[in-house]
Design an enzyme around this catalytic site. Sequence first.
Site, PDB file in Angstrom:
ATOM      1  N   ASP A  45     -12.721   9.108  -2.014  1.00 49.12           N
ATOM      2  CA  ASP A  45     -11.997  10.092  -1.205  1.00 49.12           C
ATOM      3  C   ASP A  45     -12.685  11.451  -1.216  1.00 49.12           C
ATOM      4  O   ASP A  45     -12.079  12.470  -1.583  1.00 49.12           O
ATOM      5  CB  ASP A  45     -10.562  10.244  -1.703  1.00 49.12           C
ATOM      6  CG  ASP A  45      -9.871   8.921  -1.938  1.00 49.12           C
ATOM      7  OD1 ASP A  45     -10.099   8.002  -1.158  1.00 49.12           O
ATOM      8  OD2 ASP A  45      -9.101   8.819  -2.912  1.00 49.12           O
ATOM      9  N   GLU A 234      -3.451   7.656   6.569  1.00 49.70           N
ATOM     10  CA  GLU A 234      -3.618   8.679   5.544  1.00 49.70           C
ATOM     11  C   GLU A 234      -4.940   9.417   5.723  1.00 49.70           C
ATOM     12  O   GLU A 234      -5.624   9.269   6.727  1.00 49.70           O
ATOM     13  CB  GLU A 234      -3.547   8.041   4.155  1.00 49.70           C
ATOM     14  CG  GLU A 234      -4.575   6.959   3.903  1.00 49.70           C
ATOM     15  CD  GLU A 234      -4.360   6.273   2.568  1.00 49.70           C
ATOM     16  OE1 GLU A 234      -3.337   6.526   1.907  1.00 49.70           O
ATOM     17  OE2 GLU A 234      -5.230   5.473   2.166  1.00 49.70           O
TER      18      GLU A 234
END
Length: 494
Positions: A45, A234
């Site tokens: 991420d 997301e």
Amino acid sequence: MLHRASAALTAATALTLSSAAPPGGHPGGGAMPDDPEHTDVEVHDPSAVAAGDETWVFGSHLSAASTEDFITWEQEANLPTPENPLFDDVTTELAETFAWAETDTLWAPDVFQLADGRYAMYYNACEGSSPRSAMGIAVSDDVDGPYEDQGIILRSGHREGEGPAEDGTPYDAAVHPNVVDPDIFRDAEGTLWMVYGSYSGGIFILELDEETGEPLPGQGYGKHLMGGNHSRIEAPSMMHDPETGYYYLFTSFGGLSADGGYTMRVARSTSPDGPFYDAGGRRMDEVAADPRAPIFDDESIEPFGTVVMDGFQLSADAAGVDPQSVQDLGYVSPGHNTTFRDPETGRMELIFHTRFPGEGERHQVRTHRMQMTADGWPVAAPLQESGEPMEKVLRPGVPGEYELVAHSREISAEPAPTRTVTLRGDGTIVDAAGEAVGSWRLQAQNRAVITLDGVEHDGIFAEQVDPAGGDPAVTLSVLSEGGDALWGVRTTSD
């Protein structure tokens, strides 16, 4: 309620560097090493921030890495232990956050340089099997820390008896956000914003205080931008392009694990707080899972978003590399991207993590160049950043046999379908059997117009150097009017 496949495999974050000056060694920002060698880092991420001559990426599990050129990386930190150099002792400093989230790890942070020069880390933690999360801010004079906690700014997953959610109502996981995956950015007027959210009620945006970096009071959770009913959307990441005038909101659809089917998608708006639309004209705040369907319903959300990248697998012949390097030509569940845009040259980079075919949950950071289509949509180059210019292609250099990747909207562990076609010198495209399947044109500014099976695509022809080895390859990256991405890599010349 299972919120994630694993709490240890995290969510997403991103930061557009549109407000930061490019370091001297960055692509488009100065001289590159004579023979750059790729080094790999594991930052799940990744979120990027410029700091002097370096770019740092921060990720889940309090991981961090730095680079001066997006080619050679150095691992700087990993794991939320007392030894992690980003905090004096993160286990005690963020004890309140860990206690609320009922976890001992951290999910995807974002680091942003405030107006006073300090670096603010927007950290977050989530329990994993539900959207019980806390987000806070820690600050440091230096990008490498140590960061000092300023406290929690948002909470989610409130239980009965714990008081209301941030908007004063009982917490509803189908409507309210999971307060993770922050991305901080400035709009064209200099206003500070944060997009955030994951699964649960979707993606939201809040206006921030310029001095403290905290949300301005009275906004609750902010404005809803997309998702809801536990839809698997997301990793919001915002990029503003002053040339097109649009704000581009990148997100990842699906699950992050090797079998989760992560795909990167993008929508755009003329305003930082939306509404956002995809290339097909679909309004993204209307995207949500069907409440009548099983939880994490993917079918309802698959049609939405302009596709950036799906999992794929090219053959070793696609760039002439040694077959042992074929894993570098395929990605599994690529996602949670951040972007770099050089404010002087407009050069754009897509930075993300990915897994690899046949290698389970092993993940690394990857960077691909992006360019705009004639209609103002970003498309990613098929081969990863090599530090070499993406050369223009003259018409005689286009014909040849190509391996095509049709990036899929289906949220699935299956790689995007590939096919072999030949772009002929007369402007026609034929399949492996010699049957006509379309046409191609090369227009000014390397514009590629590809019509395949009756569908027209617009994008870019370019010559790329493959960092995995082999000779320079002619590539194409194009987008249909409906927002479906198609890549091509020339395997043999005509």
